[in-house]
Design a protein around this motif. Structure first.
Motif, PDB file in Angstrom:
ATOM      1  N   GLY A 165      -5.432   1.182  -4.112  1.00 32.89           N
ATOM      2  CA  GLY A 165      -4.095   1.638  -4.476  1.00 32.89           C
ATOM      3  C   GLY A 165      -3.033   0.635  -4.084  1.00 32.89           C
ATOM      4  O   GLY A 165      -1.976   0.555  -4.705  1.00 32.89           O
ATOM      5  N   GLN A 190       1.433   8.998   2.119  1.00 37.61           N
ATOM      6  CA  GLN A 190       1.060   8.711   0.732  1.00 37.61           C
ATOM      7  C   GLN A 190       2.185   7.959   0.019  1.00 37.61           C
ATOM      8  O   GLN A 190       1.931   6.994  -0.708  1.00 37.61           O
ATOM      9  N   ASP A 191       3.424   8.371   0.254  1.00 38.39           N
ATOM     10  CA  ASP A 191       4.562   7.671  -0.351  1.00 38.39           C
ATOM     11  C   ASP A 191       4.660   6.234   0.155  1.00 38.39           C
ATOM     12  O   ASP A 191       4.939   5.311  -0.612  1.00 38.39           O
ATOM     13  N   GLN A 245       2.191   4.400   1.282  1.00 33.12           N
ATOM     14  CA  GLN A 245       1.067   3.669   0.688  1.00 33.12           C
ATOM     15  C   GLN A 245       1.404   3.270  -0.744  1.00 33.12           C
ATOM     16  O   GLN A 245       1.176   2.132  -1.161  1.00 33.12           O
ATOM     17  N   ARG A 246       1.966   4.194  -1.495  1.00 40.68           N
ATOM     18  CA  ARG A 246       2.343   3.926  -2.892  1.00 40.68           C
ATOM     19  C   ARG A 246       3.433   2.853  -2.960  1.00 40.68           C
ATOM     20  O   ARG A 246       3.379   1.955  -3.786  1.00 40.68           O
ATOM     21  N   THR A 286       2.968  -0.770  -4.754  1.00 42.31           N
ATOM     22  CA  THR A 286       3.796  -1.201  -5.876  1.00 42.31           C
ATOM     23  C   THR A 286       4.338  -2.608  -5.643  1.00 42.31           C
ATOM     24  O   THR A 286       4.418  -3.405  -6.577  1.00 42.31           O
TER      25      THR A 286
END
Length: 171
Positions: free
Chosen positions: A29, A135-136, A138-139, A143
């Protein structure tokens, strides 16, 4: 590559929840393909450093985690894990501040933004907020990773993997 000093979860048996597949999916990810022209997108000198928002998020996460871990309803074992996670998120902020300043001595960590939501008094909801924040984060790191030079991308990839690992352990 500079290690953001990600604390290792010490909870006995916690690693059994972290499968190789879930860890690799977390790392994958973080390795988002850069959009066309993405490698040159951060070259403008008037633009803020893209790592600044990641550093601010790490500081805000640490503040939220501190709120959650002091909740009397959170089990002692989980509170200990949250203490390590808060320490890791502060280390992420410090490593990012060093990367932003471009010096080998750690720059002061950015001033933490207050968390977007106060921690819920319900420990299950509060832990869900922490997992959602991880999670945010990590995202967000995933990105940016394809748009930055290798040294910065490696730091973000390491941070994303740490967030993924803690998110899995906190289930």
């Amino acid at each position: 590559m500079a290690n953001p000093e990600c604390a290792r979860p010490s909870r006995a048996g916690a690693v059994s929840h972290l499968t190789r597949r879930s860890l690799l999916s977390g790392i994958a990810g973080a390795l988002v393909v850069a959009p066309p022209g993405g490698l040159l997108g951060a070259c403008g000198k008037d633009e803020p450093d893209p790592l600044a928002s990641v550093a601010a998020r790490a500081s805000a996460d640490a503040a939220l985690i501190d709120q959650v871990r002091t909740n009397a309803a959170v089990p002692a074992e989980t509170a200990g894990l949250l203490t390590e996670l808060a320490r890791a998120r502060r280390a992420h902020a410090a490593a990012l501040a060093t990367a932003i300043s471009g010096t080998s001595t750690p720059a002061p960590a950015p001033t933490p933004r207050p968390p977007s939501k106060a921690a819920s008094p319900d420990p299950h909801k509060a832990l869900a907020q922490v997992r959602g924040g991880l999670q945010d984060a990590q995202r967000q790191a995933g990105t940016l990773v394809g748009t930055l030079p290798r040294s910065r991308a490696g730091l973000l990839g390491s941070i994303a993997a740490c967030c993924a690992a803690y998110r899995e352990v906190l289930t």
